[in-house]
Design an enzyme around this catalytic site. Sequence first.
Site, mmCIF file in Angstrom:
data_model
loop_
_atom_site.group_PDB
_atom_site.id
_atom_site.type_symbol
_atom_site.label_atom_id
_atom_site.label_comp_id
_atom_site.label_asym_id
_atom_site.label_seq_id
_atom_site.Cartn_x
_atom_site.Cartn_y
_atom_site.Cartn_z
ATOM 1 N N ARG A 166 4.974 0.618 -6.300
ATOM 2 C CA ARG A 166 4.937 -0.289 -5.147
ATOM 3 C C ARG A 166 3.965 -1.439 -5.377
ATOM 4 O O ARG A 166 4.036 -2.445 -4.691
ATOM 5 C CB ARG A 166 4.514 0.491 -3.892
ATOM 6 N N GLU A 169 18.224 -16.345 -9.938
ATOM 7 C CA GLU A 169 17.837 -14.956 -10.183
ATOM 8 C C GLU A 169 17.257 -14.787 -11.598
ATOM 9 O O GLU A 169 16.250 -14.097 -11.789
ATOM 10 C CB GLU A 169 19.058 -14.043 -9.970
ATOM 11 N N LYS A 211 13.465 -13.489 -12.384
ATOM 12 C CA LYS A 211 13.151 -12.337 -13.244
ATOM 13 C C LYS A 211 12.118 -12.734 -14.294
ATOM 14 O O LYS A 211 11.156 -12.022 -14.527
ATOM 15 C CB LYS A 211 14.395 -11.822 -13.987
ATOM 16 N N CYS A 232 0.826 -1.203 0.000
ATOM 17 C CA CYS A 232 0.000 0.000 0.000
ATOM 18 C C CYS A 232 0.863 1.257 0.000
ATOM 19 O O CYS A 232 1.907 1.304 0.648
ATOM 20 C CB CYS A 232 -0.874 0.020 1.240
ATOM 21 N N TRP A 238 -3.057 -2.540 -1.804
ATOM 22 C CA TRP A 238 -2.665 -3.877 -2.266
ATOM 23 C C TRP A 238 -3.445 -4.831 -1.384
ATOM 24 O O TRP A 238 -3.218 -4.920 -0.184
ATOM 25 C CB TRP A 238 -1.163 -4.047 -2.088
ATOM 26 N N LYS A 289 6.398 -3.734 -4.861
ATOM 27 C CA LYS A 289 7.823 -3.425 -4.809
ATOM 28 C C LYS A 289 8.367 -3.612 -3.395
ATOM 29 O O LYS A 289 9.448 -4.156 -3.206
ATOM 30 C CB LYS A 289 8.059 -1.985 -5.280
ATOM 31 N N ASN A 335 -1.676 0.804 6.168
ATOM 32 C CA ASN A 335 -0.751 -0.114 5.511
ATOM 33 C C ASN A 335 -0.358 -1.164 6.535
ATOM 34 O O ASN A 335 0.132 -0.821 7.608
ATOM 35 C CB ASN A 335 0.489 0.652 5.023
ATOM 36 N N GLY A 336 -0.596 -2.432 6.233
ATOM 37 C CA GLY A 336 -0.225 -3.500 7.163
ATOM 38 C C GLY A 336 -1.361 -4.493 7.294
ATOM 39 O O GLY A 336 -2.300 -4.502 6.504
ATOM 40 N N GLU A 368 8.527 -13.533 -12.740
ATOM 41 C CA GLU A 368 7.744 -12.450 -12.136
ATOM 42 C C GLU A 368 7.214 -11.449 -13.151
ATOM 43 O O GLU A 368 6.171 -10.849 -12.920
ATOM 44 C CB GLU A 368 8.488 -11.757 -10.992
ATOM 45 N N HIS A 392 19.583 -35.519 -10.744
ATOM 46 C CA HIS A 392 18.913 -36.040 -9.549
ATOM 47 C C HIS A 392 17.412 -35.787 -9.594
ATOM 48 O O HIS A 392 16.738 -35.873 -8.574
ATOM 49 C CB HIS A 392 19.534 -35.436 -8.288
HETATM 50 C C1 AGP Z 1 12.841 -8.901 -7.142
HETATM 51 O O1 AGP Z 1 12.770 -8.829 -8.513
HETATM 52 C C2 AGP Z 1 11.620 -9.098 -6.436
HETATM 53 N N1 AGP Z 1 10.598 -8.228 -6.838
HETATM 54 C C3 AGP Z 1 11.679 -9.429 -4.947
HETATM 55 O O2 AGP Z 1 12.146 -10.730 -4.885
HETATM 56 C C4 AGP Z 1 12.522 -8.541 -4.000
HETATM 57 O O3 AGP Z 1 13.866 -8.692 -4.297
HETATM 58 C C5 AGP Z 1 12.221 -8.950 -2.551
HETATM 59 O O4 AGP Z 1 10.870 -8.714 -2.280
HETATM 60 C C6 AGP Z 1 13.090 -8.239 -1.545
HETATM 61 O O5 AGP Z 1 12.890 -6.863 -1.548
HETATM 62 P P1 AGP Z 1 13.890 -5.882 -0.802
HETATM 63 O O6 AGP Z 1 15.215 -5.994 -1.472
HETATM 64 O O7 AGP Z 1 13.272 -4.531 -0.930
HETATM 65 O O8 AGP Z 1 13.965 -6.336 0.627
#
Ligand code: AGP
Length: 613
Positions: free
Chosen positions: A27, A486, A490, A2, A74, A608, A100-101, A493, A509
Amino acid sequence: MCGIVGYIGGQAATPIILNGLHRLEYRGYDSAGLAVLQNGTITVRREAGKLERLQTLVRAQPLQGNTGIGHTRWATHGEPTQRNAHPHLGPRQRVVLVHNGIVENFLELRTALQAQGAHFQSETDSEVVVHLIEAQLEAGVALAAAMRSTMAQLRGANALVAMCADEPDKIVAVRMGNSGGIVLGLGQDEMFLASDIPAILEHTRQMIFLEPGCMAVLERSSCTVSDSAGAIIQAPVHAITYDAAAAEKGNYAHFMQKEIHEQVHALTNTIIGRVDFTSGRVQLPDLNLTPELARRAKRMVITGCGTAAHAGMVGKLMIESLARLPVEVSIASEFRYTDPIVDRDTIVLAISQSGETADTLAAIAEAATRGAVVWSIVNAIGSQAMRVAHGHITMQSGPEIGVASTKAFTTPLVDLYMLAMLLGDLRGTLPAAQRLALAQDLARLPDLAGSVLDREPQVQAVAQALQHTSHCMYLGRGINMPIAYEGALKLKEISYIHAEGYPAGEMKHGPIALVEPGLPVICIAVRDQWHEKMLSQVEQVRARGGMVVAVATDGDERMAQLADHVLWIPPVPWLLSPVLTAIPLQLLAYHVALLRGCDVDQPRNLAKSVTVE
Ligand code: AGP
């Protein structure tokens, strides 16, 4: 998660709030709303979906007033509908609230209120809170006091911002636990607040970060902060130096594209002033690393979530190799539930772009309670993860807006490399000549990253081969094993293609059962000590008809013959190779997502800053 924006002053509140919410879109959110207070009346506008819908509504039904609060939601409790959108009014329409929370005990509070005859307009936990606040106002309690005592009834990490029609000259904000942050912006005869700096940066650079347990009362010409006991405190005012323009898209189509291309600059900024290239010595003064601590430390635990955890996995090899300090990587969302073995001889290093990820903050708190030395690597200056750690390194990435983290992955890799050098130096495991060579390697890195970015057209061609696939596999070994994780993260997501990363040696395995003709398998197979092993992995994929996309070193003839597609990178020393191998995989995810018509900067269901557990 949020987003929150608030304004009190002499200007019209609506455009300031809408503009601030626009800057917080990155966000992640699924509905939006705002409330403005004028002549003792609170007016609310809310809409499901994107901010444009709210803007259209506000154009049709304007809001007048100099005091207001806004919110991008959110969804956690209840669907992303108009009636669940914030702000929420109390039953007598005297108080309006954004939140927010997660209120963990909301069901029991809601049931108790219903038993007293309360009716709710939404399914949210937030509406329960506004009922509780308004009930106290009915009993003659002022807004700030009502919010303080309401806080005491809530469980969980929450940030609340409210206005009251009977106290039109103030906005009150409270923060409980490691909820998403609240930043207060100080102006001339006007005050701002937001959940994140970019929302208000164009108005002021003087900012206060509200600490957990604290409350702020904003009036037109004052900002009063009190602690959890209600005592007024002098909260430090931070001068925010980064440029508002840095949070704009500029000529790029998406923030993600811009941020991928900013890596040369970000890597340069990360190195500058920290490495002496004539001696190879590193300085990281904010870390508070003493020679005594470097020698005493028995182990390090690196923690973080998602991309940050992947950076930590690379850091493990760097630190173990150069400083001979045992390093374990522990996912932050699990850390506090695993009865972690950490003590005063353990350094717990948290990595976080936002510095406000709830799980990472909880891991930091757990580590501190157990007596560990806590460090953080953060991008957001002044964030909680920076403030609560005993020492920190800032990423120097500049604002990262795209939900998919890119430059905030490669810059901490360099921070970890420098940390490994510094620790190695202090622990006596890094000879001066090697230290100097490592520094010289580092000096060449931004240039090499630039040369990888120049090869974007080769990535675009490969993206076409992947755009219609439903599954993808990523393989890596040694220091590039985390890059397989990683790269897969990417792709999944932002393009919604199912992608998994594996240590290449694990293939036989189990995962090799998935390889069938045409399955794209992205193999990170640069020239390093694991190269031969990766070549045989590539052979095994080919033998089963998989489509091999290799990330390989310029001039690797054998790979050119074996792979269906190659993403070439220049030769680079092995410890720094993850910085380069990550870049074509970022570009690949970006271009595949574009071809599939996905919302690259705001992928579905994602936020975000993940400020709830
Ligand atoms: C990365 O592409 C992601 N959106 C996500 O994994 C992110 O890295 C994770 O939520 C951690 O966020 P932060 O680095 O703000 O703690």
